[in-house]
Structures are given as structure tokens and as C-alpha cells.
Design a protein around this motif. Structure first.
Motif, PDB file in Angstrom:
ATOM      1  N   THR A 333      45.977  35.052  31.658  1.00 29.80           N
ATOM      2  CA  THR A 333      47.093  35.992  31.535  1.00 29.80           C
ATOM      3  C   THR A 333      47.982  35.830  32.757  1.00 29.80           C
ATOM      4  OG1 THR A 333      47.698  38.290  31.053  1.00 29.80           O
ATOM      5  CG2 THR A 333      45.994  37.946  32.718  1.00 29.80           C
ATOM      6  N   VAL A 334      49.156  36.471  32.717  1.00 31.43           N
ATOM      7  CA  VAL A 334      50.081  36.425  33.837  1.00 31.43           C
ATOM      8  C   VAL A 334      50.589  37.835  34.095  1.00 31.43           C
ATOM      9  CG1 VAL A 334      52.056  35.892  32.336  1.00 31.43           C
ATOM     10  CG2 VAL A 334      52.166  35.314  34.772  1.00 31.43           C
ATOM     11  N   SER A 335      50.742  38.172  35.363  1.00 27.03           N
ATOM     12  CA  SER A 335      51.232  39.487  35.769  1.00 27.03           C
ATOM     13  C   SER A 335      52.508  39.319  36.573  1.00 27.03           C
ATOM     14  CB  SER A 335      50.185  40.230  36.597  1.00 27.03           C
ATOM     15  OG  SER A 335      50.742  41.396  37.181  1.00 27.03           O
ATOM     16  N   GLU A 336      53.612  39.833  36.043  1.00 25.60           N
ATOM     17  CA  GLU A 336      54.868  39.759  36.781  1.00 25.60           C
ATOM     18  C   GLU A 336      54.821  40.656  38.013  1.00 25.60           C
ATOM     19  OE1 GLU A 336      59.642  40.610  36.170  1.00 25.60           O
ATOM     20  OE2 GLU A 336      58.284  40.724  34.466  1.00 25.60           O
ATOM     21  N   GLU A 337      54.199  41.851  37.885  1.00 30.97           N
ATOM     22  CA  GLU A 337      54.120  42.781  39.006  1.00 30.97           C
ATOM     23  C   GLU A 337      53.371  42.179  40.189  1.00 30.97           C
ATOM     24  OE1 GLU A 337      53.640  43.480  35.928  1.00 30.97           O
ATOM     25  OE2 GLU A 337      54.825  45.240  35.368  1.00 30.97           O
ATOM     26  N   LEU A 338      52.328  41.386  39.908  1.00 30.73           N
ATOM     27  CA  LEU A 338      51.534  40.764  40.967  1.00 30.73           C
ATOM     28  C   LEU A 338      52.002  39.344  41.294  1.00 30.73           C
ATOM     29  CD1 LEU A 338      48.004  41.955  39.779  1.00 30.73           C
ATOM     30  CD2 LEU A 338      49.286  42.822  41.743  1.00 30.73           C
ATOM     31  N   SER A 339      52.998  38.843  40.541  1.00 31.29           N
ATOM     32  CA  SER A 339      53.496  37.471  40.740  1.00 31.29           C
ATOM     33  C   SER A 339      52.345  36.474  40.766  1.00 31.29           C
ATOM     34  CB  SER A 339      54.306  37.366  42.037  1.00 31.29           C
ATOM     35  OG  SER A 339      55.466  38.157  41.955  1.00 31.29           O
ATOM     36  N   GLN A 394      47.539  45.940  37.646  1.00 34.32           N
ATOM     37  CA  GLN A 394      46.095  45.693  37.587  1.00 34.32           C
ATOM     38  C   GLN A 394      45.776  44.620  36.553  1.00 34.32           C
ATOM     39  OE1 GLN A 394      46.957  49.168  37.954  1.00 34.32           O
ATOM     40  NE2 GLN A 394      46.297  49.007  40.083  1.00 34.32           N
ATOM     41  N   VAL A 395      44.582  44.047  36.701  1.00 36.66           N
ATOM     42  CA  VAL A 395      44.083  43.029  35.779  1.00 36.66           C
ATOM     43  C   VAL A 395      42.738  43.498  35.245  1.00 36.66           C
ATOM     44  CG1 VAL A 395      43.337  40.634  35.537  1.00 36.66           C
ATOM     45  CG2 VAL A 395      45.308  41.186  36.977  1.00 36.66           C
ATOM     46  N   TYR A 396      42.557  43.386  33.930  1.00 35.06           N
ATOM     47  CA  TYR A 396      41.351  43.871  33.251  1.00 35.06           C
ATOM     48  C   TYR A 396      40.598  42.669  32.703  1.00 35.06           C
ATOM     49  CZ  TYR A 396      44.070  48.164  33.459  1.00 35.06           C
ATOM     50  OH  TYR A 396      44.815  49.230  33.900  1.00 35.06           O
ATOM     51  N   CYS A 397      39.309  42.617  33.022  1.00 35.67           N
ATOM     52  CA  CYS A 397      38.493  41.469  32.636  1.00 35.67           C
ATOM     53  C   CYS A 397      37.202  41.959  31.981  1.00 35.67           C
ATOM     54  CB  CYS A 397      38.191  40.621  33.868  1.00 35.67           C
ATOM     55  SG  CYS A 397      37.021  39.290  33.561  1.00 35.67           S
ATOM     56  N   SER A 398      36.947  41.498  30.770  1.00 35.93           N
ATOM     57  CA  SER A 398      35.708  41.882  30.094  1.00 35.93           C
ATOM     58  C   SER A 398      34.625  40.855  30.381  1.00 35.93           C
ATOM     59  CB  SER A 398      35.939  41.988  28.583  1.00 35.93           C
ATOM     60  OG  SER A 398      36.105  40.712  27.994  1.00 35.93           O
ATOM     61  N   LYS A 399      33.430  41.366  30.660  1.00 36.52           N
ATOM     62  CA  LYS A 399      32.236  40.523  30.852  1.00 36.52           C
ATOM     63  C   LYS A 399      31.152  41.098  29.952  1.00 36.52           C
ATOM     64  CE  LYS A 399      33.730  37.964  34.409  1.00 36.52           C
ATOM     65  NZ  LYS A 399      33.141  38.129  35.755  1.00 36.52           N
ATOM     66  N   GLY A 400      30.969  40.489  28.802  1.00 35.42           N
ATOM     67  CA  GLY A 400      30.022  41.052  27.836  1.00 35.42           C
ATOM     68  C   GLY A 400      30.542  42.390  27.342  1.00 35.42           C
ATOM     69  N   LEU A 405      37.998  46.013  36.583  1.00 35.91           N
ATOM     70  CA  LEU A 405      39.386  46.272  36.963  1.00 35.91           C
ATOM     71  C   LEU A 405      39.637  45.628  38.327  1.00 35.91           C
ATOM     72  CD1 LEU A 405      42.106  47.796  36.579  1.00 35.91           C
ATOM     73  CD2 LEU A 405      41.038  49.738  37.739  1.00 35.91           C
ATOM     74  N   TRP A 406      40.568  44.685  38.362  1.00 34.75           N
ATOM     75  CA  TRP A 406      40.911  43.992  39.598  1.00 34.75           C
ATOM     76  C   TRP A 406      42.261  44.483  40.109  1.00 34.75           C
ATOM     77  CZ3 TRP A 406      37.857  40.558  42.270  1.00 34.75           C
ATOM     78  CH2 TRP A 406      36.705  40.094  41.619  1.00 34.75           C
ATOM     79  N   SER A 407      42.321  44.829  41.398  1.00 35.14           N
ATOM     80  CA  SER A 407      43.546  45.330  42.023  1.00 35.14           C
ATOM     81  C   SER A 407      43.749  44.633  43.358  1.00 35.14           C
ATOM     82  CB  SER A 407      43.471  46.842  42.243  1.00 35.14           C
ATOM     83  OG  SER A 407      43.120  47.522  41.059  1.00 35.14           O
ATOM     84  N   GLU A 408      45.006  44.408  43.709  1.00 33.40           N
ATOM     85  CA  GLU A 408      45.301  43.816  45.013  1.00 33.40           C
ATOM     86  C   GLU A 408      45.261  44.903  46.073  1.00 33.40           C
ATOM     87  OE1 GLU A 408      48.338  40.621  47.037  1.00 33.40           O
ATOM     88  OE2 GLU A 408      49.067  41.816  45.347  1.00 33.40           O
ATOM     89  N   VAL A 409      44.692  44.565  47.222  1.00 32.51           N
ATOM     90  CA  VAL A 409      44.614  45.514  48.332  1.00 32.51           C
ATOM     91  C   VAL A 409      45.297  44.911  49.546  1.00 32.51           C
ATOM     92  CG1 VAL A 409      42.507  46.624  47.528  1.00 32.51           C
ATOM     93  CG2 VAL A 409      42.334  44.630  49.004  1.00 32.51           C
ATOM     94  N   ALA A 410      45.897  45.781  50.349  1.00 32.24           N
ATOM     95  CA  ALA A 410      46.552  45.339  51.581  1.00 32.24           C
ATOM     96  C   ALA A 410      45.525  45.277  52.694  1.00 32.24           C
ATOM     97  CB  ALA A 410      47.679  46.292  51.945  1.00 32.24           C
ATOM     98  N   VAL A 411      45.595  44.245  53.495  1.00 28.07           N
ATOM     99  CA  VAL A 411      44.693  44.102  54.646  1.00 28.07           C
ATOM    100  C   VAL A 411      45.524  43.976  55.914  1.00 28.07           C
ATOM    101  CG1 VAL A 411      42.830  43.059  53.311  1.00 28.07           C
ATOM    102  CG2 VAL A 411      44.611  41.610  54.309  1.00 28.07           C
ATOM    103  N   GLY A 412      44.853  44.126  57.058  1.00 27.50           N
ATOM    104  CA  GLY A 412      45.563  44.139  58.334  1.00 27.50           C
ATOM    105  C   GLY A 412      46.259  42.844  58.646  1.00 27.50           C
TER     106      GLY A 412
END
Length: 472
Positions: A333-339, A394-400, A405-412
Motif C-alpha cells: 500500500t502507499v500512504s500520501e500522509e506518510l510519504s 497510520q498503517v494497518y497490517c493483518s497477521k493471521g 497498527l503502525w505509526s510514525e513517532v518523532a525521536v530526538g
């Protein structure tokens, strides 16, 4: 010196007459109970609504207009007009009674905006709220949604439609033995296709009639089966493959007239060229880039290979292309919000991302693994049957039977990745409560309004996931 008015200028009572402006208050008699509100509040119902017409005709010297309806329901709708939200006491009433009453007053759109607004979607507070049962023994093969939460479900040769409030509208019988692709053109129409049936049908979901059939004229003049469907605001995209499976193409139609506009990605397959001429089995429009993502894969003696192409539909050229040979995608899949583009490796079952900026720079290996980087088990494909979709940021991934739910987080601080761009960090959450986890394998994910819809293998229903703090 005191000035006095001439006697002829004074009214009979000796006081100057004060002309009061016309009152802004409107009084309405609903079922024998009087309600007062401002005319501005009533006009929020829209120019064609009954309440707006009452606002235009209300006058202090006239008796209040009488409406022979339920005053308790009207008080709820009046609160909706005043605040834009249903009050908490609305939970004690039947939702469909409120919807019926809103239709009478001409303000159903306000109900939709309050209860099924896409802006109210909250990925971190979703939980399974109800199931939509389906008739028959067939489990869902594909689901299609509209922006405000109507959902159409294909199961076997049938399609069942639910409106934005999840009330069943109709079940129709199609000409297909099984529906493989479906896209909601509107709340009443759907584009429907199958991999074993020639042509794309525009189907009326109320009557079951076929409004139009779209076909692709291939060189061998054989039938043209549908592999995937996508859309933008103006266009309908259809991936066709010839019945002889030796040619394929992506057709572009005007979404309003269904007239053909352009053809891209036309391939004639000759022997060893099969890997470079795979039919697209997934289409997704990326509006911010004005590109169409088309992906397809093939399983052969040497394993699974595939390609992902981003098409400029105006020029008909490929802007970016990624060829997959090692740990090819099971789904992408592709996410425009997350580029970014995301995939599940068919062998490893891991989630990978590729920054769209790295594609524009021509990076040969753009994928970055987000999982545990565990070694692939020889001969075992961990990612088969997994699904991945993006919605919002966000990105949603099924495993079985579970959903991640995968989300980008900001780091230092950010370190540069191998492609020269900054390394990005994503975190995983497992969705749902304990009792919602597990179960049969997830087969479909879709989003509409403030809801997420999910189907599972061999289950004759659709799961609806909503915000845990929803009003209904």
C-alpha cells in the motif's frame, strides 16, 4: 433652556414611539409542545429544509406554525442544530427513529456529519462494536465503502449494501459466480468485476440491474477479465487481463460519464517477458503526487516476483518502479500522509517501508524493515494471506487473526539511512481488546466514515470497529 416638541409631534400618550426591529426569535409548536430558538439556528438546517422555510415565514404577529410530529425527537434534533452534535440523552432513543425524523425535517446530512464523520476517526480508540450478518453460506470476498460510511459487501454471487447508519438496504444477485473486485462509485452504484468473467459492470445496488458494461479490446479479441479497480475524484481505473492471459492493460474512464479517457501500461506477454508484464492486481491513487500505484506479483519455480509502478496518467509514463525478487510483497500500500510505501514480505511476514523520496532519488533497494528482522524460514512463506492498508497517518497490517497498527513517532535525533534520507521510526500497537484478538484469518480491511470494516476467513459477517467513546 429646555426645548420642547410641538404638540403635533407628540403621540397621544405623550411619549415618542420606539420602532422595535423585527424579532429574531422563532416559536414552533411540535406535537402540542412549544419550542423557541433563533432564526439563525433554523437556517443551519439548509435552504431546502422544512425548518429553514419556517424561519423565513415566522412572524411575531402570527400564531406559531404547528408540526404534527414527536416533540421528544424534535428536541434532540434542535440540539443537533444548535451544537452540531447529538446530546447525551439521544442514547436513550432509537437511532433509526432519529434518522427517520431528520429525513422529515431535511437535516439527515447533519446526522451523518455528527455520527459518521471521517474527521472523527480515531485509530487508537477503535474497538469491535458490532457485526453485520450476511445471508447465505458464502463468506465475504471483497468490501467497498463510501467516505461517510456506507458499505457494500460481496459474498458469493451476491452484494449486500448497508447505509451510513449500518442499516441493511438491499441484497442483490449478480451475474458473477464470485465477485473479486468492487469499488463504490456512489451510495447506489458500484463497479464490479471478476477474474473469471469478462467486462466491468456498473451495477445498481438497489435493483441489481447493470447500468453499463466496460470492456477492453485486446489484440486477440478475447474476453477481458478484471484484476483490480481504483479511482480518483475524476477518474475510474481498471486493470484488465485478456482471457488468454497473454496481454493486459490499465484503462482510465471518466468517473461521471464512464467514457474511456486513456490507456496506460499495455503489455503483450511473450515467454520470458512475463515478469516485466504482470497485470496490476492492486490500484491506488496518490493525489498529492498525481500518480497511480499499480502492483502485481507472480509465483513461479524460482519463487515469488513482482513489480510496483507509479504511473503518470497524463503522459502514460512510469515515474517510479520497484522490482521485487527477494522477499516480494504479499500485499502493498502507499500512504500520501506518510510519504511512504509499505509492504508485507511474502517470505518473512515482516513489514517494510520505502520513503517516496528515496524512489524519486532512484535508490535501488528502498525498503527498510520495521519488524524483528528474523531470518526467513526455508520453504515457509510467513506473509501469505496477510493484508496491509493505510488510512490517514497510520498503517494497518493483518497477521493471521490479529491486526497491527503502525505509526510514525518523532525521536530526538535522526540518522541518515543508506539512501541518504533521514532514518524514520515507526512503532507497532496490537489493536483491539483481548476478547477481540485472534480468530480466523483477516481477509479484508476497509475504512468509511469514522469506522473500520473487517472480514475473516469462513465467517458470514462483517466486523465493525468504531471509537470506544462513540455516541451510538
Amino acid at each position: 433652556m429646555i426645548k420642547t416638541m410641538a404638540p403635533s409631534a407628540l403621540p397621544r400618550n405623550g411619549f415618542k414611539k420606539n420602532h422595535r426591529p423585527e424579532s429574531n426569535i422563532a416559536t414552533i409548536d411540535v406535537g402540542g409542545q412549544l419550542f423557541q430558538t433563533t432564526k439563525q439556528t433554523l437556517t443551519l438546517a439548509g435552504p431546502d429544509s422544512l425548518l429553514s422555510k419556517i424561519s423565513d415565514s415566522a412572524a411575531p404577529h402570527l400564531p406559531p406554525p404547528f408540526i404534527d410530529r414527536d416533540p421528544e425527537l424534535f428536541s434532540i434534533l434542535l440540539s443537533l442544530l444548535r451544537t452540531g452534535n447529538l446530546p447525551s440523552k439521544a442514547k436513550a432513543l432509537d437511532l433509526h427513529d432519529l434518522i427517520s425524523e431528520s429525513q422529515f425535517y431535511g437535516i439527515e446530512t447533519l446526522m451523518v456529519d455528527s455520527l459518521s464523520n471521517p474527521d472523527h476517526f480515531d485509530a487508537f480508540n477503535l474497538e469491535k462494536s458490532l457485526t453485520l450478518p450476511l445471508n447465505g453460506r458464502d463468506s465475504p470476498s471483497v468490501i467497498a465503502t463510501t467516505p461517510f460510511g456506507s458499505v457494500h459487501v460481496a459474498h458469493g454471487s451476491k452484494i449486500t449494501s448497508f447505509d451510513w447508519s449500518l442499516r441493511k438496504k438491499a441484497t442483490i444477485l449478480t451475474e458473477f459466480s464470485a465477485v473479486d473486485s468492487m469499488l463504490a462509485v456512489s451510495t447506489e452504484l458500484a463497479a464490479v468485476g471478476a477474474t473469471d468473467f469478462s467486462g466491468l459492470q456498473i451495477v445498481d445496488l438497489g435493483t441489481g440491474s447493470v447500468r453499463e458494461t466496460l470492456s477492453w479490446e485486446n489484440v486477440t479479441r478475447s474476453g477481458s477479465t478484471v484484476q483490480a479497480i481504483g479511482s480518483s475524484q475524476e477518474s475510474l481505473f481498471v486493470s484488465f487481463e485478456s482471457s488468454r492471459r497473454n496481454s493486459n492493460s490499465i484503462m482510465i474512464y471518466d468517473l461521471n460519464t464512464m467514457c474511456p479517457v486513456n490507456e496506460i501500461g499495455h503489455y503483450e506477454i511473450f515467454g520470458a517477458q512475463i515478469n516485466s508484464a504482470l497485470p496490476a492486481t492492486k490500484l491506488k491513487w496518490v493525489p498529492g503526487y498525481n500518480l497511480l500505484m499499480a502492483s502485481g506479483s507472480h509465483s513461479g519455480p524460482s519463487g515469488v516476483c513482482g513489480n510496483i509502478k507509479f504511473w503518470d496518467i497524463r503522459s502514460g509514463n512510469v515515474a517510479w518502479e520497484v522490482n521485487e525478487k527477494v522477499d516480494c510483497f504479499s500485499d502493498v500500500t502507499v500512504s500520501e500522509e506518510l510519504s511512504a510505501m509499505f509492504k508485507i514480505g511474502v517470505n518473512s511476514g515482516e513489514v517494510f517501508y520505502a520513503d517516496l523520496r528515496s524512489l524519486s532519488l532512484g535508490v535501488e533497494q528502498p525498503w527498510v524493515c520495521l519488524g524483528d528482522k528474523r531470518k526467513m524460514v526455508s520453504g515457509k512463506k510467513e506473509g501469505v494471506g496477510c493484508r496491509i492498508e493505510s488510512h490517514g497517518s497510520q498503517v494497518y497490517c493483518s497477521k493471521g487473526g490479529d491486526l497491527e497498527l503502525w505509526s510514525e513517532v518523532a525521536v530526538g535525533s535522526r540518522k541518515s539511512s543508506g539512501g541518504g534520507s533521514e532514518a524514520r521510526h515507526f512503532r507497532k500497537n496490537v489493536m483491539g481488546r483481548m476478547k477481540d484478538m485472534g480468530g480466523s484469518r483477516i481477509t479484508n480491511l476497509a475504512f468509511g466514515g469514522n469506522k473500520m470494516f473487517m472480514t475473516r476467513k469462513d465467517q458470514q459477517y462483517v466486523e465493525v470497529w468504531q471509537n470506544s467513546a462513540r455516541g451510538y
